[in-house]
Design an enzyme around this catalytic site. Structure first.
Site, PDB file in Angstrom:
ATOM      1  N   HIS A   1     -53.163  -1.503  43.629  1.00 33.78           N
ATOM      2  CA  HIS A   1     -53.924  -1.580  41.997  1.00 33.78           C
ATOM      3  C   HIS A   1     -52.523  -1.779  41.254  1.00 33.78           C
ATOM      4  O   HIS A   1     -52.161  -1.346  40.994  1.00 33.78           O
ATOM      5  CB  HIS A   1     -54.474   0.066  42.219  1.00 33.78           C
ATOM      6  CG  HIS A   1     -55.075   0.283  40.970  1.00 33.78           C
ATOM      7  ND1 HIS A   1     -54.942   1.267  40.089  1.00 33.78           N
ATOM      8  CD2 HIS A   1     -56.220  -0.429  40.306  1.00 33.78           C
ATOM      9  CE1 HIS A   1     -55.422   0.966  38.217  1.00 33.78           C
ATOM     10  NE2 HIS A   1     -56.842   0.300  39.444  1.00 33.78           N
TER      11      HIS A   1
ATOM     12  N   HIS B   1     -53.229  -4.745  31.591  1.00 36.95           N
ATOM     13  CA  HIS B   1     -54.597  -4.029  31.622  1.00 36.95           C
ATOM     14  C   HIS B   1     -55.124  -4.018  30.701  1.00 36.95           C
ATOM     15  O   HIS B   1     -54.312  -3.805  29.343  1.00 36.95           O
ATOM     16  CB  HIS B   1     -53.659  -3.278  32.262  1.00 36.95           C
ATOM     17  CG  HIS B   1     -54.835  -1.884  32.710  1.00 36.95           C
ATOM     18  ND1 HIS B   1     -54.138   0.087  33.010  1.00 36.95           N
ATOM     19  CD2 HIS B   1     -56.273  -1.753  33.400  1.00 36.95           C
ATOM     20  CE1 HIS B   1     -55.507   0.449  33.638  1.00 36.95           C
ATOM     21  NE2 HIS B   1     -56.284  -0.348  33.597  1.00 36.95           N
TER      22      HIS B   1
END
Length: 577
Positions: A139, A185
């Site tokens: 992830h 991110h």
């Protein structure tokens, strides 16, 4: 063997004759044993039983062969005879070896060696559809640390691929000028890394640890013009490595890992088109619309630009071999079967909530389709969740923050030690049975009992300084054994604490009843007890129960980062009864 919960203690083995004495503060002595360990009495008795001569001092090749078959569960065949001879040949250089065979100490050294590892070297059938396997999944694979302010880099991607991770996640965002794509991110303080650099790193290391396919999941926050740039970049870097299904729009089952060896697969939500089926006719998210406005993309331009948009979408769509997305209609339609297979993503919290009432629906969905589970957004510190919740519902892609630490990440590593560490583990038949769909919470009687004997441990004195655990005395070790699996199988047990021993001998036996042994993991942790403060860490590992080798085995332990110690190991015995 000692009965459950009993211990023969340190009186059951011969203590080394030589000790090191140190003066501390001129007040008292501290005693540290040398780097010497001797076999416990149970190992001595086993050696004598399979030795050839009357006084049980030498074990021949035939004796070792009988030990391998009768005690270790090896097959009675020529391969095992060759194995016994190979073990002998590999120990001939030792001064503990005589012309006629093993001495006790040579036999003991073999038992503690890496050649006596705890896992079977079996190969799973890799010819079933991709949905029939658990995939080692990362992830936010580009992050070096926490999920809010750490740097993005290719280094964690390379590290993950070297460990055998098969699913790499990249978040795609426009750069500050809107003319290129970067990986970061979004809406955090994490730094970006160039998409091209990430793709090149994947190409170079994709098949370093395994020849089976690598899946790249794109979390797409980019405009159609940028999607076209991504398509050109991906095609240019991967070329023939990229898998493109010949009949993508009617693919009713995924290809097998065997057929996809050394292939790269792209998985993301396909761009919208007016002709798209309802399952892919989803609205753009608010952040994508924002970025489209930010980059002055106007979808109400003239027909020529509409045609260009469609061309861009087709180029990008052509990359995608595993279509992702959620159907319209809310959670009630999540698991509706369609002719075309797909990937669905749920957060850990969504899975736990839905599983309370629809567990068998999830399992049935995962028999043909892919399900990806990802950590909830509040795990800013890159912590992880219990992966067993996903696995026992058939989820193939249980995505983990590989930047973190802790026993949950060790569970993930333990699961993927199976099947030779290739990053793919065939799901047990109970999760693939279409006639009797598996319910993880249903009542079951135990299928088998796992019997675990913890003999002893060694290697800490070679790995650590004399004062690492305690300033004034040798360490006080115990072993924690924990079963992870379906709720009915979870259990934790612990040996007694052996005080002041660098080479602790426990000789304790434990029994774990297992209702679903196919999904069980055995987590092993050594704790050094500090009775005046926080306990110290002494090593850990996690092993898939389904691939444990019966008999006496050498268990090599790892540090808190999951890296193997050079010397620290336990001697244990496993039996299924």
């Amino acid at each position: 063997m000692a009965s459950s919960g009993t211990s023969l203690g340190s009186s059951s083995w011969r203590k080394p004759k030589h000790q090191q004495h140190f003066q501390v503060c001129f007040c008292f002595k501290r005693i540290f044993k040398l780097k010497v360990s001797e076999p416990p009495e149970e190992i001595r008795s086993i050696f004598e039983k399979f030795s050839e001569n009357n006084n049980g001092t030498v074990m021949s090749v035939d004796g070792l062969y009988r030990f391998l078959v009768r005690f270790q569960g090896e097959r009675d065949c020529d391969d095992t005879k060759h194995k016994a001879q190979a073990i002998f040949d590999s120990h001939k250089h030792l001064f503990l070896f005589q012309r006629k065979g093993f001495h006790l100490d040579a036999f003991f050294r073999y038992l503690l060696g890496d050649d006596n590892a705890p896992l079977l070297q079996v190969g799973h059938d890799m010819r079933s559809p991709l949905a029939h396997y658990f995939l080692y999944t990362g992830h936010n694979s580009y992050l070096t640390g926490n999920q809010f302010s750490s740097n993005s880099s290719t280094a964690p991607i390379i590290k993950a691929l070297k460990k055998g991770v098969r699913v790499i996640e990249l978040d795609l965002w426009p750069n500050s000028t809107g003319n290129s794509v970067e990986v970061r991110h979004g809406r955090t303080l994490t730094s970006p890394v160039k998409l091209r650099a990430c793709l090149k790193a994947i190409k170079e290391y994709a098949f370093y640890a395994s020849k089976y396919p690598v899946v790249i999941t794109f979390e797409d926050h980019i405009t159609p013009p940028l999607q076209a740039k991504v398509a050109k970049m991906v095609n240019g870097i991967f070329g023939d490595m990229l898998y493109r299904p010949s009949s993508q729009h009617i693919m009713n089952k995924f290809p097998s890992p065997e057929s996809l060896k050394e292939k790269i697969l792209i998985s993301t939500k396909p761009p919208e088109t007016p002709e798209e089926d309802q399952e892919h006719n989803e609205e753009r998210s608010s952040e994508v619309n924002y970025m489209m406005r930010y980059n002055s993309y106007d979808k109400d331009k003239n027909g020529d630009e509409d045609e260009e948009k469609e061309d861009n979408s087709l180029e990008y769509r052509d990359l995608i071999s595993i279509h992702a997305g959620k159907p319209k209609g809310g959670s009630g339609n999540l698991f509706i079967s369609h002719e075309k297979v797909r990937r669905l993503s749920l957060s850990e919290d969504q899975l736990e909530e839905i599983a309370k009432t629809r567990a068998t629906e999830i399992v049935r969905f995962t028999q043909k389709n892919l399900l990806r589970i990802y950590p909830r957004g509040t795990r800013v510190d890159s912590s992880n969740y219990n992966p067993m919740v996903g696995w026992m519902h058939g989820a193939q892609m249980v995505a983990f923050n590989m930047q973190g630490h802790g026993h949950l990440l060790r569970m993930m590593e333990g699961m993927f030690r199976a099947n030779g560490g290739c990053g793919y583990v065939k799901k047990p038949n109970i999760l693939l049975d279409e006639n009797e769909v598996f319910d993880p919470s249903a009542f079951r009687l135990p299928k088998k009992n796992l019997q675990v004997m913890v003999y002893m441990g060694e290697g800490w004195r070679s790995e650590f300084s004399p004062t690492h655990f305690d300033l004034y005395s040798p360490p006080d070790f115990s072993v924690e054994l924990r079963i992870y699996g379906v709720p009915a199988d979870e259990s934790i047990k612990e040996t007694m604490t052996m005080e002041d021993e660098w080479v602790p001998v426990w000789n304790q036996e434990f029994i774990f009843p297992l209702t679903v042994p196919e999904l069980a993991l055995l987590y092993i942790k050594v704790v050094e007890h500090d009775f005046k403060g926080k306990n110290d860490f002494g090593g850990q590992t996690c092993l898939p129960v389904s691939e444990l080798r019966q008999g006496i085995r050498s268990i090599r332990l790892c540090n808190q980062k999951g890296e193997p110690y050079k010397h620290v190991r336990l001697l244990m015995q496993f039996q299924f009864i």
